[in-house]
Enzyme design. Sequence first.
Site, short mmCIF file in Angstrom:
data_model
loop_
_atom_site.label_atom_id
_atom_site.label_comp_id
_atom_site.label_asym_id
_atom_site.label_seq_id
_atom_site.Cartn_x
_atom_site.Cartn_y
_atom_site.Cartn_z
N TYR A 23 0.75 -1.20 0.01
CA TYR A 23 0.09 -0.29 -0.29
C TYR A 23 0.99 1.25 0.02
O TYR A 23 0.24 2.76 0.29
CB TYR A 23 -0.66 0.14 1.32
CG TYR A 23 -1.92 -1.00 1.06
CD1 TYR A 23 -1.71 -2.26 1.75
CD2 TYR A 23 -2.79 -1.25 0.17
CE1 TYR A 23 -2.77 -3.20 2.06
CE2 TYR A 23 -3.42 -2.36 0.34
CZ TYR A 23 -3.59 -3.87 0.94
OH TYR A 23 -4.56 -4.99 1.06
N ASN A 72 -13.15 3.57 -2.17
CA ASN A 72 -11.86 2.29 -2.16
C ASN A 72 -13.16 1.68 -0.78
O ASN A 72 -12.47 1.98 0.13
CB ASN A 72 -10.81 3.09 -1.60
CG ASN A 72 -9.71 1.38 -1.95
OD1 ASN A 72 -10.14 0.85 -1.53
ND2 ASN A 72 -7.98 2.07 -1.48
N HIS A 98 -8.75 1.16 -6.33
CA HIS A 98 -7.91 0.13 -5.47
C HIS A 98 -6.70 0.37 -5.45
O HIS A 98 -5.88 0.74 -6.60
CB HIS A 98 -8.07 -1.21 -5.76
CG HIS A 98 -9.08 -1.87 -5.15
ND1 HIS A 98 -10.01 -1.74 -4.64
CD2 HIS A 98 -10.57 -1.66 -6.53
CE1 HIS A 98 -10.87 -2.62 -5.19
NE2 HIS A 98 -11.56 -2.39 -5.73
C1 DHK Z 1 -7.95 -2.16 0.20
C2 DHK Z 1 -7.84 -3.00 1.22
O1 DHK Z 1 -8.29 -2.58 2.11
C3 DHK Z 1 -8.42 -4.85 0.31
O2 DHK Z 1 -9.07 -5.46 1.35
C4 DHK Z 1 -8.62 -4.48 -0.86
C5 DHK Z 1 -7.53 -2.29 -1.37
C6 DHK Z 1 -7.18 -3.78 -1.64
C7 DHK Z 1 -6.55 -1.95 -1.72
O3 DHK Z 1 -5.83 -1.97 -2.10
O4 DHK Z 1 -7.05 0.04 -2.21
O5 DHK Z 1 -7.87 -6.27 -1.28
#
Ligand code: DHK
Length: 144
Positions: A23, A72, A98
């Site tokens: 992330y 998201n 995402h």
């Molecule tokens: C964010 C999340 O918390 C995950 O549960 C998803 C998503 C992906 C993201 O890539 O922002 O699978």
Amino acid sequence: MTPIHVLNGPNLNRLGMREPAIYGTATLADVEAMCRAAAGDHELVFRQTNAEHQLVDWVHEAIDAGAGIVINPAGLSFRSIPLLDALKMCTAPILELHISNIHRREEIYQVSLVSKVARGVIAGLGPEGYGTAVATMRGWLSAP
Ligand code: DHK
């Protein structure tokens, strides 16, 4: 001018410390700043919750405001019928976002219910995808 509501689901409050290899290191505050920078003259509402019912309520608020929705849904993308049902009521554009490319992650992350009602989906651009999403939404909202 049509408002833009950016809605974020569970665990996104932990951005910056949550699995940075997936992330990134941007915090939710950093992401909000990106969205506000991209919003131009549009009113921007930016929210995050770990509660499904709260996200549903905020979708209702966005609908009542006539807002374009950038969402998201995070983990609620994949199994939340209540969220899908709320989004189905939205007549304004919906852009699903995402941070990661959900399509090359674990199978549980690969099929989003929200994609059934989103005009477009951004996945895998990292946190910078939020700025792209808001800029795209501006274009949709200004189109004749
Ligand atoms: C964010 C999340 O918390 C995950 O549960 C998803 C998503 C992906 C993201 O890539 O922002 O699978």
